[in-house]
Scaffold this motif. Structure first.
Motif, PDB file in Angstrom:
ATOM      1  N   CYS A  32       2.769  21.885  25.289  1.00  0.00           N
ATOM      2  CA  CYS A  32       2.101  23.111  24.780  1.00  0.00           C
ATOM      3  C   CYS A  32       2.374  24.100  25.920  1.00  0.00           C
ATOM      4  CB  CYS A  32       0.646  22.640  24.921  1.00  0.00           C
ATOM      5  SG  CYS A  32      -0.323  24.326  25.399  1.00  0.00           S
ATOM      6  N   PRO A  33       3.167  25.106  25.643  1.00  0.00           N
ATOM      7  CA  PRO A  33       3.639  26.040  27.005  1.00  0.00           C
ATOM      8  C   PRO A  33       2.557  26.701  27.463  1.00  0.00           C
ATOM      9  CG  PRO A  33       3.642  26.910  24.567  1.00  0.00           C
ATOM     10  CD  PRO A  33       3.166  25.657  24.424  1.00  0.00           C
ATOM     11  N   ALA A  34       1.039  26.567  27.082  1.00  0.00           N
ATOM     12  CA  ALA A  34       0.213  26.974  27.804  1.00  0.00           C
ATOM     13  C   ALA A  34      -0.452  26.003  28.710  1.00  0.00           C
ATOM     14  CB  ALA A  34      -1.180  27.417  26.787  1.00  0.00           C
ATOM     15  N   CYS A  35      -0.744  24.871  28.607  1.00  0.00           N
ATOM     16  CA  CYS A  35      -1.295  23.980  29.394  1.00  0.00           C
ATOM     17  C   CYS A  35      -0.379  22.741  29.972  1.00  0.00           C
ATOM     18  CB  CYS A  35      -2.661  23.259  28.868  1.00  0.00           C
ATOM     19  SG  CYS A  35      -2.422  22.143  27.552  1.00  0.00           S
ATOM     20  N   GLY A  36       0.870  22.560  29.194  1.00  0.00           N
ATOM     21  CA  GLY A  36       1.679  21.466  29.747  1.00  0.00           C
ATOM     22  C   GLY A  36       1.423  20.076  29.357  1.00  0.00           C
ATOM     23  N   GLY A  52      -1.232  28.169  15.499  1.00  0.00           N
ATOM     24  CA  GLY A  52      -1.718  26.986  15.976  1.00  0.00           C
ATOM     25  C   GLY A  52      -2.650  26.831  16.935  1.00  0.00           C
ATOM     26  N   LYS A  53      -3.511  26.012  17.234  1.00  0.00           N
ATOM     27  CA  LYS A  53      -4.193  25.753  18.256  1.00  0.00           C
ATOM     28  C   LYS A  53      -3.879  24.586  19.018  1.00  0.00           C
ATOM     29  CE  LYS A  53      -8.062  29.098  18.122  1.00  0.00           C
ATOM     30  NZ  LYS A  53      -9.539  29.063  17.687  1.00  0.00           N
ATOM     31  N   CYS A  54      -3.505  24.664  20.177  1.00  0.00           N
ATOM     32  CA  CYS A  54      -3.367  23.387  20.959  1.00  0.00           C
ATOM     33  C   CYS A  54      -4.532  22.448  21.034  1.00  0.00           C
ATOM     34  CB  CYS A  54      -2.856  23.530  22.460  1.00  0.00           C
ATOM     35  SG  CYS A  54      -2.798  22.155  23.381  1.00  0.00           S
ATOM     36  N   PRO A  55      -4.505  21.127  20.675  1.00  0.00           N
ATOM     37  CA  PRO A  55      -5.498  20.221  20.661  1.00  0.00           C
ATOM     38  C   PRO A  55      -6.055  19.911  22.021  1.00  0.00           C
ATOM     39  CG  PRO A  55      -3.668  18.936  20.071  1.00  0.00           C
ATOM     40  CD  PRO A  55      -3.302  20.455  20.058  1.00  0.00           C
ATOM     41  N   LYS A  56      -5.339  20.309  23.113  1.00  0.00           N
ATOM     42  CA  LYS A  56      -5.688  20.022  24.257  1.00  0.00           C
ATOM     43  C   LYS A  56      -6.438  20.963  25.117  1.00  0.00           C
ATOM     44  CE  LYS A  56      -3.910  16.014  24.737  1.00  0.00           C
ATOM     45  NZ  LYS A  56      -4.308  14.629  24.867  1.00  0.00           N
ATOM     46  N   CYS A  57      -5.847  22.232  25.037  1.00  0.00           N
ATOM     47  CA  CYS A  57      -6.693  23.535  25.802  1.00  0.00           C
ATOM     48  C   CYS A  57      -7.228  24.346  24.750  1.00  0.00           C
ATOM     49  CB  CYS A  57      -5.476  24.222  26.673  1.00  0.00           C
ATOM     50  SG  CYS A  57      -4.110  24.995  25.854  1.00  0.00           S
ATOM     51  N   GLY A  58      -6.691  24.407  23.511  1.00  0.00           N
ATOM     52  CA  GLY A  58      -7.567  25.181  22.549  1.00  0.00           C
ATOM     53  C   GLY A  58      -6.658  26.669  22.187  1.00  0.00           C
ATOM     54  N   LYS A  59      -5.580  26.785  23.170  1.00  0.00           N
ATOM     55  CA  LYS A  59      -4.837  28.214  23.069  1.00  0.00           C
ATOM     56  C   LYS A  59      -4.213  28.279  21.982  1.00  0.00           C
ATOM     57  CE  LYS A  59      -5.276  29.863  27.580  1.00  0.00           C
ATOM     58  NZ  LYS A  59      -4.834  29.379  29.168  1.00  0.00           N
ATOM     59  N   GLU A  60      -3.948  29.330  21.500  1.00  0.00           N
ATOM     60  CA  GLU A  60      -3.048  29.676  20.453  1.00  0.00           C
ATOM     61  C   GLU A  60      -1.631  29.443  20.527  1.00  0.00           C
ATOM     62  OE1 GLU A  60      -4.240  33.373  18.601  1.00  0.00           O
ATOM     63  OE2 GLU A  60      -5.607  32.374  17.441  1.00  0.00           O
ATOM     64  N   VAL A  61      -0.880  28.722  19.745  1.00  0.00           N
ATOM     65  CA  VAL A  61       0.323  28.110  20.233  1.00  0.00           C
ATOM     66  C   VAL A  61       1.216  28.518  18.866  1.00  0.00           C
ATOM     67  CG1 VAL A  61       1.867  26.210  20.428  1.00  0.00           C
ATOM     68  CG2 VAL A  61      -0.326  26.191  21.758  1.00  0.00           C
ATOM     69  N   ASN A  62       2.526  29.173  18.819  1.00  0.00           N
ATOM     70  CA  ASN A  62       3.120  29.442  17.974  1.00  0.00           C
ATOM     71  C   ASN A  62       4.724  28.847  18.043  1.00  0.00           C
ATOM     72  OD1 ASN A  62       4.162  31.350  19.570  1.00  0.00           O
ATOM     73  ND2 ASN A  62       3.862  32.990  18.449  1.00  0.00           N
ATOM     74  N   GLU A  63       4.944  28.129  19.376  1.00  0.00           N
ATOM     75  CA  GLU A  63       6.102  27.573  19.567  1.00  0.00           C
ATOM     76  C   GLU A  63       5.683  26.384  20.808  1.00  0.00           C
ATOM     77  OE1 GLU A  63       8.464  30.923  21.222  1.00  0.00           O
ATOM     78  OE2 GLU A  63       8.118  30.129  23.227  1.00  0.00           O
ATOM     79  N   LEU A  64       6.642  25.361  20.754  1.00  0.00           N
ATOM     80  CA  LEU A  64       6.460  24.429  21.711  1.00  0.00           C
ATOM     81  C   LEU A  64       7.717  24.554  22.581  1.00  0.00           C
ATOM     82  CD1 LEU A  64       5.618  21.731  19.003  1.00  0.00           C
ATOM     83  CD2 LEU A  64       3.927  22.769  20.841  1.00  0.00           C
ATOM     84  N   GLU A  65       7.337  23.856  23.927  1.00  0.00           N
ATOM     85  CA  GLU A  65       8.318  23.487  24.807  1.00  0.00           C
ATOM     86  C   GLU A  65       8.726  22.334  24.700  1.00  0.00           C
ATOM     87  OE1 GLU A  65       7.026  25.282  28.793  1.00  0.00           O
ATOM     88  OE2 GLU A  65       8.010  23.317  29.578  1.00  0.00           O
ATOM     89  N   VAL A  66      10.188  22.290  24.831  1.00  0.00           N
ATOM     90  CA  VAL A  66      10.861  20.835  24.572  1.00  0.00           C
ATOM     91  C   VAL A  66      11.469  20.219  25.855  1.00  0.00           C
ATOM     92  CG1 VAL A  66      12.184  19.296  23.091  1.00  0.00           C
ATOM     93  CG2 VAL A  66      11.134  21.366  22.151  1.00  0.00           C
ATOM     94  N   HIS A  67      11.062  19.254  26.239  1.00  0.00           N
ATOM     95  CA  HIS A  67      11.530  18.322  27.507  1.00  0.00           C
ATOM     96  C   HIS A  67      12.641  17.264  26.692  1.00  0.00           C
ATOM     97  CE1 HIS A  67       8.822  19.944  30.506  1.00  0.00           C
ATOM     98  NE2 HIS A  67       9.057  20.863  29.797  1.00  0.00           N
ATOM     99  N   ARG A  68      13.823  17.370  26.928  1.00  0.00           N
ATOM    100  CA  ARG A  68      14.732  16.232  26.686  1.00  0.00           C
ATOM    101  C   ARG A  68      15.077  15.385  27.915  1.00  0.00           C
ATOM    102  NH1 ARG A  68      17.797  19.507  22.243  1.00  0.00           N
ATOM    103  NH2 ARG A  68      16.611  18.985  20.495  1.00  0.00           N
ATOM    104  N   HIS A  69      14.817  14.178  27.772  1.00  0.00           N
ATOM    105  CA  HIS A  69      15.333  13.454  28.761  1.00  0.00           C
ATOM    106  C   HIS A  69      16.547  12.663  28.249  1.00  0.00           C
ATOM    107  CE1 HIS A  69      11.435  13.685  30.943  1.00  0.00           C
ATOM    108  NE2 HIS A  69      11.206  14.244  29.752  1.00  0.00           N
TER     109      HIS A  69
END
Ligand SMILES: [Zn+2]
Length: 83
Positions: free
Chosen positions: A56-60, A2-19
């Protein structure tokens, strides 16, 4: 992928921040040198107050805040066929 709607880079996994909402209970006392010292007595946390942010691991950029949205994104993108 998939593509990140923000930076347009291809993303096949997401970074998860748990608070987590967490409280640490400490004991404060004077040590042998007359300085304040601390002992941790207990840690309490509340699972129902955990916040998740899927990033998004590419642009945060924060893309999703629920597991369902993140799952749909990863699933739908995996099924996309190139034109
Ligand atoms: Zn991005």
């Amino acid at each position: 992928m998939g593509k990140c709607p923000k930076c347009g880079k291809e993303v096949n996994e997401l970074e998860v921040h748990r608070h987590h909402r967490q409280v640490e209970v400490w004991r404060a006392f004077l040590n042998g040198d007359g300085e304040i010292d601390y002992d941790c007595i207990k840690t309490e946390s509340w699972d129902e107050w955990t916040e998740e942010k899927y990033i998004c691991p590419a642009c945060g950029a924060i893309l999703f805040e629920t597991k369902e949205e993140a799952e749909d994104f990863l699933k739908s993108k995996a099924k996309q066929t190139p034109r």
